[in-house]
Design a protein around this motif. Structure first.
Motif, PDB file in Angstrom:
ATOM      1  N   TRP A 108       1.409   6.784  -6.653  1.00  0.00           N
ATOM      2  CA  TRP A 108       0.246   7.626  -6.985  1.00  0.00           C
ATOM      3  C   TRP A 108       0.564   9.099  -6.743  1.00  0.00           C
ATOM      4  CZ3 TRP A 108      -2.897  10.886  -4.083  1.00  0.00           C
ATOM      5  CH2 TRP A 108      -4.073  11.298  -4.716  1.00  0.00           C
ATOM      6  N   ARG A 109       1.265   9.406  -5.647  1.00  0.00           N
ATOM      7  CA  ARG A 109       1.618  10.792  -5.356  1.00  0.00           C
ATOM      8  C   ARG A 109       2.648  11.318  -6.348  1.00  0.00           C
ATOM      9  NH1 ARG A 109       2.871  11.626   0.901  1.00  0.00           N
ATOM     10  NH2 ARG A 109       3.041  13.771   0.097  1.00  0.00           N
ATOM     11  N   GLN A 110       3.573  10.422  -6.751  1.00  0.00           N
ATOM     12  CA  GLN A 110       4.554  10.860  -7.732  1.00  0.00           C
ATOM     13  C   GLN A 110       3.903  11.175  -9.082  1.00  0.00           C
ATOM     14  OE1 GLN A 110       7.384   7.641  -7.761  1.00  0.00           O
ATOM     15  NE2 GLN A 110       8.629   8.526  -6.118  1.00  0.00           N
ATOM     16  N   GLY A 111       2.837  10.479  -9.423  1.00  0.00           N
ATOM     17  CA  GLY A 111       2.164  10.707 -10.696  1.00  0.00           C
ATOM     18  C   GLY A 111       1.099  11.787 -10.653  1.00  0.00           C
ATOM     19  N   ALA A 112       0.917  12.426  -9.476  1.00  0.00           N
ATOM     20  CA  ALA A 112      -0.132  13.438  -9.364  1.00  0.00           C
ATOM     21  C   ALA A 112       0.142  14.629 -10.275  1.00  0.00           C
ATOM     22  CB  ALA A 112      -0.257  13.888  -7.911  1.00  0.00           C
ATOM     23  N   ARG A 113       1.408  15.059 -10.339  1.00  0.00           N
ATOM     24  CA  ARG A 113       1.723  16.219 -11.181  1.00  0.00           C
ATOM     25  C   ARG A 113       1.483  15.902 -12.661  1.00  0.00           C
ATOM     26  NH1 ARG A 113       7.605  19.318 -11.593  1.00  0.00           N
ATOM     27  NH2 ARG A 113       6.950  20.892 -13.132  1.00  0.00           N
ATOM     28  N   HIS A 114       1.869  14.695 -13.066  1.00  0.00           N
ATOM     29  CA  HIS A 114       1.658  14.319 -14.463  1.00  0.00           C
ATOM     30  C   HIS A 114       0.175  14.242 -14.792  1.00  0.00           C
ATOM     31  CE1 HIS A 114       2.776  12.537 -18.319  1.00  0.00           C
ATOM     32  NE2 HIS A 114       1.804  11.675 -18.140  1.00  0.00           N
ATOM     33  N   ARG A 115      -0.631  13.705 -13.876  1.00  0.00           N
ATOM     34  CA  ARG A 115      -2.078  13.645 -14.118  1.00  0.00           C
ATOM     35  C   ARG A 115      -2.667  15.043 -14.218  1.00  0.00           C
ATOM     36  NH1 ARG A 115      -1.522   9.645 -10.199  1.00  0.00           N
ATOM     37  NH2 ARG A 115      -2.372  11.043  -8.602  1.00  0.00           N
ATOM     38  N   LEU A 124       0.824  -1.204   0.000  1.00  0.00           N
ATOM     39  CA  LEU A 124       0.000   0.000   0.000  1.00  0.00           C
ATOM     40  C   LEU A 124       0.859   1.255   0.000  1.00  0.00           C
ATOM     41  CD1 LEU A 124      -2.820   1.270   0.179  1.00  0.00           C
ATOM     42  CD2 LEU A 124      -2.653   1.082   2.663  1.00  0.00           C
ATOM     43  N   GLY A 125       1.969   1.223   0.766  1.00  0.00           N
ATOM     44  CA  GLY A 125       2.857   2.380   0.803  1.00  0.00           C
ATOM     45  C   GLY A 125       3.509   2.649  -0.548  1.00  0.00           C
ATOM     46  N   VAL A 126       3.937   1.566  -1.228  1.00  0.00           N
ATOM     47  CA  VAL A 126       4.541   1.739  -2.556  1.00  0.00           C
ATOM     48  C   VAL A 126       3.521   2.292  -3.545  1.00  0.00           C
ATOM     49  CG1 VAL A 126       5.567   0.507  -4.507  1.00  0.00           C
ATOM     50  CG2 VAL A 126       6.291  -0.020  -2.185  1.00  0.00           C
ATOM     51  N   GLY A 127       2.294   1.746  -3.486  1.00  0.00           N
ATOM     52  CA  GLY A 127       1.254   2.237  -4.383  1.00  0.00           C
ATOM     53  C   GLY A 127       0.909   3.693  -4.125  1.00  0.00           C
ATOM     54  N   LEU A 128       0.837   4.078  -2.828  1.00  0.00           N
ATOM     55  CA  LEU A 128       0.535   5.470  -2.492  1.00  0.00           C
ATOM     56  C   LEU A 128       1.649   6.399  -2.954  1.00  0.00           C
ATOM     57  CD1 LEU A 128      -1.324   7.481  -1.067  1.00  0.00           C
ATOM     58  CD2 LEU A 128      -0.130   6.980   1.066  1.00  0.00           C
TER      59      LEU A 128
END
Length: 253
Positions: free
Chosen positions: A148-155, A141-145
């Motif tokens: 997900w946070r790293q890809g927030a800017r790209h999204r 879950l930590g890796v997925g979170l």
């Protein structure tokens, strides 16, 4: 060890047993045929008890002349083993052993008979060990979170590009339409370069080699005063000026 010999009535089998039994401990009793001229005793018909003792194991002696009993006394007092039928009309002598209520210092004293107060306490659930099973899903879950946070800017950038494409170039030269197109362009610049890009003018855009965005800025200023030049740049050119992205990803309209 104390040797107890059966009487004439019972034949020649003899018990070999300690003077007394320790409460709760596994101990060994032996029943042997003392007369070498007589046949070895048959296996006693026992299940899980030897008189008032708990029978834990029963095996023949190495020489085959008797039986070895592994027993456990669970009650203090006098333990009685009644005569055992050994076949052929032969009975073993009765065996009486004292079981003192003595427990070694520090050993558990409950669970050897008595009332409710003698019952062993319930074992607590091992929450600490059971929680170790949560480590793999928690790590996943930590890796997925994190991803997900790293890809927030790209999204966010992809959403800004998609919205900008839907409203560029302006469908008319009304002031409200031009202001809305300008705001969406500034949102796209801020998504790519940061909030400071909202205030960049023509000079700052030229300094960063954003030629298409320099034309975008000047064309909007001209359109507000009813001028036709410079023309609105194409949306594809504006998006190409944003490349490459900091994370190396591609962005599509």
């Amino acid at each position: 060890m104390v040797l107890l010999v059966g009487g004439v009535v019972y034949g020649s089998p003899v018990w070999k047993a300690p003077a007394q039994l320790a409460l709760g401990e596994l101990q060994t009793l032996e029943l042997r045929e003392a007369d070498p001229t007589r046949p070895a005793p048959a296996r006693p018909a026992l299940e899980d008890r030897l008189g008032s003792l708990r029978l834990r194991a029963l095996e023949p002696l190495p020489d085959g002349r008797g039986w070895r009993f592994q027993v456990q006394a669970l009650r203090p007092g006098l333990a009685v083993v009644p005569p055992l039928d050994l076949g052929g009309g032969v009975l073993s002598p009765e065996l009486r052993l004292q079981v003192p209520r003595q427990i070694p210092f520090g050993a558990p004293w409950m669970g050897f008979g008595g009332g409710r107060e003698d019952r062993l306490p319930d074992l607590p659930f091992p929450w600490a060990w059971a929680s170790l099973l949560l480590l793999p899903p928690a790590a996943l879950l930590g890796v997925g979170l994190r991803r997900w946070r790293q890809g927030a800017r790209h999204r966010h950038l992809r959403h800004a590009v998609r919205t900008f494409h839907q409203h560029w170039p302006p469908v008319d030269r009304a002031r409200s339409t031009l202001d809305a197109a300008h705001a969406l362009g500034r949102d796209l610049l801020a998504a790519r370069f940061g909030a400071e890009a909202r205030a960049w003018g023509s000079l700052e855009l030229q300094a960063r080699r954003l030629a298409a965005w320099d034309q975008w800025c000047r064309s909007l200023d001209a359109a507000r005063f009813g001028l036709e030049a410079p023309p609105f740049p194409e949306a594809a050119r504006l998006v190409e000026d944003l490349l490459p992205l900091p994370d190396g990803r591609k962005v599509a309209p």
